[in-house]
Design a protein around this motif. Sequence first.
Motif, PDB file in Angstrom:
ATOM      1  N   ARG A  94       0.819  -1.157   0.068  1.00  0.00           N
ATOM      2  CA  ARG A  94      -0.025  -0.212   0.073  1.00  0.00           C
ATOM      3  C   ARG A  94       0.765   1.113  -0.148  1.00  0.00           C
ATOM      4  O   ARG A  94       0.568   2.387  -0.470  1.00  0.00           O
ATOM      5  CB  ARG A  94      -1.085   0.066   1.337  1.00  0.00           C
ATOM      6  CG  ARG A  94      -1.963  -0.996   1.024  1.00  0.00           C
ATOM      7  CD  ARG A  94      -2.960  -0.891   2.147  1.00  0.00           C
ATOM      8  NE  ARG A  94      -4.035  -1.872   2.251  1.00  0.00           N
ATOM      9  CZ  ARG A  94      -5.011  -2.185   3.039  1.00  0.00           C
ATOM     10  NH1 ARG A  94      -5.340  -1.119   4.058  1.00  0.00           N
ATOM     11  NH2 ARG A  94      -6.021  -2.968   2.757  1.00  0.00           N
ATOM     12  N   ARG A  95       1.950   1.203   0.699  1.00  0.00           N
ATOM     13  CA  ARG A  95       2.738   2.397   0.612  1.00  0.00           C
ATOM     14  C   ARG A  95       3.507   2.530  -0.738  1.00  0.00           C
ATOM     15  O   ARG A  95       4.220   1.544  -1.150  1.00  0.00           O
ATOM     16  CB  ARG A  95       3.902   2.225   1.892  1.00  0.00           C
ATOM     17  CG  ARG A  95       3.246   2.297   3.250  1.00  0.00           C
ATOM     18  CD  ARG A  95       4.167   2.230   4.246  1.00  0.00           C
ATOM     19  NE  ARG A  95       5.095   3.480   4.072  1.00  0.00           N
ATOM     20  CZ  ARG A  95       6.502   3.595   5.007  1.00  0.00           C
ATOM     21  NH1 ARG A  95       6.621   2.679   5.861  1.00  0.00           N
ATOM     22  NH2 ARG A  95       7.077   4.600   4.710  1.00  0.00           N
ATOM     23  N   THR A  96       3.467   3.435  -1.156  1.00  0.00           N
ATOM     24  CA  THR A  96       4.091   3.885  -2.590  1.00  0.00           C
ATOM     25  C   THR A  96       5.602   3.673  -2.722  1.00  0.00           C
ATOM     26  O   THR A  96       6.110   3.298  -3.320  1.00  0.00           O
ATOM     27  CB  THR A  96       3.936   5.229  -3.032  1.00  0.00           C
ATOM     28  OG1 THR A  96       2.284   5.513  -3.133  1.00  0.00           O
ATOM     29  CG2 THR A  96       4.254   5.380  -4.354  1.00  0.00           C
ATOM     30  N   ALA A  97       6.272   4.202  -1.464  1.00  0.00           N
ATOM     31  CA  ALA A  97       7.699   3.846  -1.239  1.00  0.00           C
ATOM     32  C   ALA A  97       8.082   2.408  -1.467  1.00  0.00           C
ATOM     33  O   ALA A  97       9.234   2.212  -2.016  1.00  0.00           O
ATOM     34  CB  ALA A  97       8.181   4.502  -0.018  1.00  0.00           C
ATOM     35  N   TRP A 179      10.340   6.803  -7.163  1.00  0.00           N
ATOM     36  CA  TRP A 179      10.574   7.538  -6.073  1.00  0.00           C
ATOM     37  C   TRP A 179      10.397   8.998  -6.385  1.00  0.00           C
ATOM     38  O   TRP A 179       9.767   9.857  -5.726  1.00  0.00           O
ATOM     39  CB  TRP A 179      11.815   7.028  -5.246  1.00  0.00           C
ATOM     40  CG  TRP A 179      11.515   5.800  -4.557  1.00  0.00           C
ATOM     41  CD1 TRP A 179      10.570   5.095  -4.385  1.00  0.00           C
ATOM     42  CD2 TRP A 179      12.634   4.981  -4.126  1.00  0.00           C
ATOM     43  NE1 TRP A 179      10.682   3.970  -3.741  1.00  0.00           N
ATOM     44  CE2 TRP A 179      12.130   3.793  -3.421  1.00  0.00           C
ATOM     45  CE3 TRP A 179      14.171   5.126  -4.235  1.00  0.00           C
ATOM     46  CZ2 TRP A 179      12.924   2.916  -3.084  1.00  0.00           C
ATOM     47  CZ3 TRP A 179      15.041   4.047  -3.689  1.00  0.00           C
ATOM     48  CH2 TRP A 179      14.320   2.909  -3.188  1.00  0.00           C
TER      49      TRP A 179
END
Length: 334
Positions: A94-97, A179
């Motif tokens: 879920r975290r884009t990073a 990023w």
Amino acid sequence: MENQRTVADGIRLGLRALVYAVLGGAALIAVVTVVSVLGPMLALDLYTPPVAAWWTVFTAITVQGVPFLLLGTVVSAAIGAFVPERVFQRLLPRRTALAVPVAGAAGVVLPGCECASVPVAGSLMRRGVAPAAALAFLLSAPAINPVVLVATSVAFPGQPEMVLGRLVASLATAVVMGWLWARFGREEWLRPPKRSAAHAPGGPRAFVAGLQHDFLHAGGFLVVGAAAAATFDIVVPRSLLEVFTGSAWLSVLLLAVLAVVLCVCSEADAFVAASLSGFSPTARLAFMVVGPMVDLKLIALQTGTFGRSFALRFSSATWLVAVASSVLVGWWLL
């Protein structure tokens, strides 16, 4: 009985779509080939070696790109029509990073070139994948898939460091760009592919409509990019290129620029790089890293899919990051 009819109709529509796509690709190849042969003959005053060479380069780039463009549009239409949005939400963090490196590493599984990656990335965005992750996949898929790595090992026999260098530099570029977009990208720069009728949920019918739309839309931009690359290849004299081979820095920059304008398919660019024996290994690495991520036809495809504002910014930043990655990895491994 009704369910059996629905399945049968779906199979027939799917087969019909594939037949249409193959016939469309074959027709485009045939048209380009016929034009390349008859073009100089119809314009006798222009039938000179440079014109003949232009037609040859234009035909080669287009014919080379069409099969992979067809592959990409088939995958894109299949994703849009059959893959539920929740599948991507489960596969990617879920975290884009964290989703960016996962999506970048996923580029290993798709044996295609940059022509295929653009429509696939657009379809991923339509299915709810974060743009940063989809863009990381867009950059990595044509650069680190098994076909490309095997071709690189064949082009550079006995030099596994060149294969490893290409893998590391390309994956690093894709992840860094993902990023950077997650941190600095703006929504107004990116024109996301819309959920039109061609991409609305609907099984086989949506697959047929999406396939026809994406292939015809992207095919036009492929032809424009091929024409631009052929023009540069004929206009710039070879003697001018030899001036830059004496400088390590200029040779890297030159081959990084050539990768943009020559539009060599990622499955074949290693052989072109291997033939440039007068350049340093780092310069040839830069050629192979930049080419699958930034070239004229890819910029044209991105413009048509995501908008001109996005294509100019994203391509420029990708070129800088790819050159920097190539220099660092070349200094480390080569």
